[in-house]
Motif scaffolding. Structure first.
Motif, PDB file in Angstrom:
ATOM      1  N   LEU A  42       0.818  -1.209   0.000  1.00 43.45           N
ATOM      2  CA  LEU A  42       0.000   0.000   0.000  1.00 43.45           C
ATOM      3  C   LEU A  42       0.853   1.260   0.000  1.00 43.45           C
ATOM      4  N   SER A  44       3.843   1.641  -1.224  1.00 48.58           N
ATOM      5  CA  SER A  44       4.536   1.831  -2.492  1.00 48.58           C
ATOM      6  C   SER A  44       3.573   2.182  -3.624  1.00 48.58           C
ATOM      7  N   GLU A  45       2.295   1.894  -3.444  1.00 48.63           N
ATOM      8  CA  GLU A  45       1.329   2.143  -4.511  1.00 48.63           C
ATOM      9  C   GLU A  45       1.302   3.606  -4.926  1.00 48.63           C
ATOM     10  N   SER A  46       1.301   4.511  -3.964  1.00 43.90           N
ATOM     11  CA  SER A  46       1.203   5.930  -4.310  1.00 43.90           C
ATOM     12  C   SER A  46       2.416   6.412  -5.099  1.00 43.90           C
ATOM     13  N   SER A  47       3.582   5.878  -4.799  1.00 47.73           N
ATOM     14  CA  SER A  47       4.768   6.314  -5.530  1.00 47.73           C
ATOM     15  C   SER A  47       4.871   5.664  -6.908  1.00 47.73           C
ATOM     16  N   LYS A  49       2.102   4.618  -8.763  1.00 52.94           N
ATOM     17  CA  LYS A  49       0.947   4.824  -9.634  1.00 52.94           C
ATOM     18  C   LYS A  49       1.195   5.866 -10.706  1.00 52.94           C
ATOM     19  N   LYS A  50       2.133   6.793 -10.462  1.00 52.44           N
ATOM     20  CA  LYS A  50       2.433   7.792 -11.495  1.00 52.44           C
ATOM     21  C   LYS A  50       2.977   7.125 -12.756  1.00 52.44           C
TER      22      LYS A  50
END
Length: 64
Positions: A42, A44-47, A49-50
């Motif tokens: 979770l 690492s997802e935000s980094s 997703k770009k």
């Protein structure tokens, strides 16, 4: 001697009435390990997703 062998040897020396407690301990450790993996995914997802949410990525995976 491998750790697994040591654990098994020790388990054979523990009174059977303690087996449930040992099983609960093992299951709790497994649950925590699974949660750690989920938390890491979770985070690492935000980094990532770009890079994932780009038209080029959609095109690359469209044929699969």
């Amino acid at each position: 001697m491998e750790v697994e062998e040591q654990i098994i040897r020790e388990l054979h020396q523990v009174p059977r009435q303690h087996y449930r407690e040992i099983l609960d301990f093992i299951r709790e450790k497994k649950k925590k390990a699974g949660k750690l993996i989920s938390d890491t995914a979770l985070a690492s997802e935000s980094s990532l997703k770009k890079d994932w949410l780009r038209p080029e990525e959609d095109e690359a995976w469209a044929d699969l």
